[in-house]
Design a protein around this motif. Structure first.
Motif, PDB file in Angstrom:
ATOM      1  N   SER A   1     -38.987 -27.580 -43.586  1.00 31.09           N
ATOM      2  CA  SER A   1     -40.071 -27.435 -42.617  1.00 31.09           C
ATOM      3  C   SER A   1     -41.035 -28.620 -42.603  1.00 31.09           C
ATOM      4  N   THR A   2     -41.632 -28.857 -41.423  1.00 29.36           N
ATOM      5  CA  THR A   2     -42.666 -29.883 -41.293  1.00 29.36           C
ATOM      6  C   THR A   2     -43.915 -29.507 -42.083  1.00 29.36           C
TER       7      THR A   2
ATOM      8  N   GLY B   1     -33.479 -30.422 -42.829  1.00 32.77           N
ATOM      9  CA  GLY B   1     -33.516 -28.990 -42.563  1.00 32.77           C
ATOM     10  C   GLY B   1     -34.659 -28.266 -43.236  1.00 32.77           C
TER      11      GLY B   1
ATOM     12  N   PRO C   1     -37.286 -31.710 -40.560  1.00 34.73           N
ATOM     13  CA  PRO C   1     -36.339 -30.683 -40.093  1.00 34.73           C
ATOM     14  C   PRO C   1     -35.019 -31.285 -39.642  1.00 34.73           C
TER      15      PRO C   1
ATOM     16  N   GLU D   1     -40.960 -19.636 -41.845  1.00 34.30           N
ATOM     17  CA  GLU D   1     -39.928 -20.332 -41.062  1.00 34.30           C
ATOM     18  C   GLU D   1     -38.589 -20.313 -41.780  1.00 34.30           C
ATOM     19  N   GLU D   2     -38.660 -20.386 -43.109  1.00 35.22           N
ATOM     20  CA  GLU D   2     -37.433 -20.498 -43.890  1.00 35.22           C
ATOM     21  C   GLU D   2     -36.694 -19.156 -43.982  1.00 35.22           C
TER      22      GLU D   2
END
Lengths: 361, 309
Positions: free
Chosen positions: A330-331, A328, A324, B110-111
């Motif tokens: 996601s994990t 940018g 991230p 999340e995105e």
């Protein structure tokens, strides 16, 4: 024993010891193709999100292996992954589907906190083993429930262990909110300082838990490959009926196998408690129990291979934590890569769990 | 405990059971054809995300529910390729599929969807006449459309499995696939069909979770309901009508937590005990259903005659 020259017999024994079967090389080749396919597939997904896949992979590698600090972190994440890997590999060898390492680990952490907060603060060399034993006993008892229900009434162990996971997590939550609450943070009271696992590589987070894990892996290897109990566990996996006809008590072995799995998962919970905060913390597990199943499968259920398999997956998990900030994205990509890779291996039949037709249920 | 509390528990319980019922019906079809789909949880997550996405894009709940059906069928194609064509082990690949689905839905959430609250939910429809019946009217006949559809689906699944040739073929593929093949039927095709239909139902169940009960998507919104569905199928002995009973049992025990403070001396129990109750009941149910027998070939990969693997 004299110093033996390397004979075909030695090689065969070594292959047997390492769990490398005859099709090992072909499997390795297919496995590498599957890995490449996974990296390309996930790379396309990253590209579809408008990010640079090469940059993402570079971040994962440098985030997990770039500095001594990150290597230490990777090895520490490998600890619960390897122990939960054993908690899956051993029962899976007996074709007992223990998918409850997540819960057994939570109960282990609960046991560790219970022992550590009930006993008076003892010196570390005495205190730590007592806490570990408490955690392992708790994990073994919890897993034993599933084994006993399976043995007594044939209750489907997949369903029971999964349900026990949810109950175990709620018990751990109750320890945090109800039994040993701490006012400020969502965690239990802290254990005495003497319970902390000492650091073994200064400047990193690597602590005694890693050596404990090495010992556990070695012990599991000896158990499965060099003891009568291990032979019996492997035997009921290959053919429970023949095992029963040979006088084995399959019900008793089922309970014992689950209890052994619970020992290792419980140990994972204790190491996480003693190694990080000396307390039970909300969400202390990043699905380690479930990822342990993936670890065990890639190790092809061999205890010895569990550790390298866990280290690779730990590197992916730790490395993706830097995603991230750096790119940018996601994990969650660490988990996606692991799951896609294992599914590809299953689909390519590098990982095969054989059944005789009509031999289940 | 007065009658208001009891009614309220059952009204909530029936609403809460719906996603599980859809998923369990899908699993019953799948297992009857000989495939053990442990990936219910993952398929449901896919449906939940689809529905939340449609609501966020302003397409409405109905579109979300409808779109979850083809999404589920698509997931079913992927899963049946893995299980039927490739012959991968069903239990472990189901578990790993759940990990993948959790990862992918978390990522997409999340995105694209984070911080977007979904506050709308389906309206309750009172069935004229029937909803006037005391007690039962409020419990059974003042629910949202997905509840009625789920009960209808249970009847249809029963008819499909037990009153059609296709259902007979499916069940034979789950009991004695070699005999099915000898009779000239294609076991892989039957299993593909069952996994695809089953996944579509599970995915729809996931969508109803967002549309009616949870009110939005969060990471791991299913919270084990897919696994509960797996247990309910065993409890209901692969019979859609008994499966409804199992789902009601689960829904009601889950609903008790919302009324815990009205339950007299039991109100002293910690919240975690109420949250754990449905899972404990599920284990007890699986133990009591000890005489349930899985379809004979369930979970065993089938190799068609002449094919090598």
């Amino acid at each position: 024993m004299s110093t033996a020259p390397v004979t075909p017999g030695t090689v065969a024994r070594l292959r047997d010891a390492l769990g490398v079967t005859g099709d090992g090389l072909g499997a390795l080749r297919t496995g590498l193709v599957a890995l490449l396919g996974t990296l390309i597939g996930v790379g396309l997904m990253i590209a579809a999100l408008g990010q640079d896949p090469f940059e993402a992979y570079r971040t994962i590698v440098s985030g997990s292996l770039g500095e001594s600090d990150s290597i230490g972190q990777t090895l520490m994440v490998a600890v619960p992954l390897a122990l939960c890997g054993l908690a899956a590999a051993i029962p899976f060898t007996a074709r007992l589907w223990n998918v409850g390492a997540e819960g057994q680990m939570h109960i282990g952490a609960f046991g560790a906190v219970a022992v550590g907060l009930t006993l008076p603060a003892l010196p570390g060399p005495l205190f730590i083993p007592l806490i570990l034993i408490g955690a392992m006993a708790a994990g073994a008892a919890w897993a034993g429930i599933a084994g006993a229900l399976k043995a007594a009434v044939g209750a489907n162990e997949v369903i029971v262990t999964l349900m026990l996971n949810f109950i175990a997590i709620l018990i751990a939550t109750y320890a945090i909110t109800g039994i040993w609450p701490q006012e400020i943070a969502p965690q239990t009271e802290r254990l005495p300082e003497s319970a902390a696992l000492p650091t073994i590589w200064s400047g990193t987070v690597l602590n005694l838990g890693f050596l404990i894990t090495l010992a556990a892996v070695a012990l599991a290897w000896v158990l499965m490959r060099r003891t009568g109990l291990g032979l019996q566990i492997r035997s009921i996996g290959l053919n429970p009926f023949a095992s029963r006809l040979n006088g084995m008590n399959v019900g008793r072995l089922t309970v014992i196998t689950f209890a052994i799995a619970g020992l290792f998962a419980g140990l994972a919970g204790a190491v996480l408690v003693l190694g990080e905060n000396r307390a039970l913390v909300t969400n202390f597990s990043a699905s380690y129990g479930y990822l342990g199943i993936a670890v065990a499968l890639v190790a092809r259920l061999s205890p010895a291979w569990t550790l390298p398999s866990a280290i690779v997956f730990a590197a992916l998990q730790v490395g993706s934590q830097s995603l991230p900030a750096a790119t940018g994205i996601s994990t969650a990509f660490g988990q996606i890569i692991i799951a896609t890779f294992v599914l590809a291996l299953l689909g390519a039949r590098v990982i095969r769990l054989r059944y005789a037709e009509g031999a289940v249920q | 405990m007065n009658s208001d509390v009891i009614i309220s528990v059952f009204v909530t319980g029936i609403a809460l059971m719906t996603p599980v019922l859809w998923a369990a019906l899908g699993e019953a079809i799948t297992e009857r054809a000989g495939i053990l789909n442990i990936g219910i949880e993952g398929v449901m997550l896919g449906g939940a995300l689809t529905c939340a996405w449609c609501i966020r894009e302003g397409a409405g709940i109905t579109t979300g529910l409808l779109l979850s059906i083809p999404v589920g069928a698509l997931i079913g194609v992927i899963l049946s390729y893995l299980w039927v064509t490739r012959g991968a082990d069903q239990i472990v690949s189901g578990i790993i599929f759940n990990l993948l689905a959790l990862g992918v839905t978390t990522l997409l959430f999340e995105e694209y969807l984070k911080g977007v609250g979904v506050v709308t939910s389906l309206d309750k429809i009172a069935i004229p006449g029937l909803s006037e019946i005391p007690w039962l009217g409020e419990i059974l006949f003042t629910q949202n459309i997905t509840v009625y559809l789920a009960l209808l689906a249970a009847v249809l699944v029963f008819l499909l499995l037990h009153r059609t040739w296709f259902g007979l073929y499916l069940r034979s593929a789950g009991e004695k696939p070699r005999a099915t093949e000898t009779a000239g039927l294609s076991v892989p095709r039957l299993r593909y069909a069952s996994v695809i239909i089953g996944s579509a139902l599970m995915c729809f169940g996931g969508a109803t979770l967002v549309a009616s009960t949870s009110g939005g998507f969060v990471t791991n919104v299913t919270a084990g309901q897919g696994f509960v569905a797996l247990a309910i199928v065993v409890l209901g002995r692969w019979n859609p009508f008994l499966i409804i009973g199992g789902a009601v049992l689960f829904g009601v025990t889950q609903a008790l937590q919302f009324q815990a403070q009205s339950l007299g001396f039991l109100s002293a129990l910690p919240a975690e005990a109420w949250l754990a109750l449905p899972y404990v009941v599920t284990i007890v149910a699986v133990v009591l259903a000890k005489s349930s027998r899985y379809p004979n070939a369930c979970g065993v990969p089938f190799t068609p005659a002449g094919a090598t693997r």
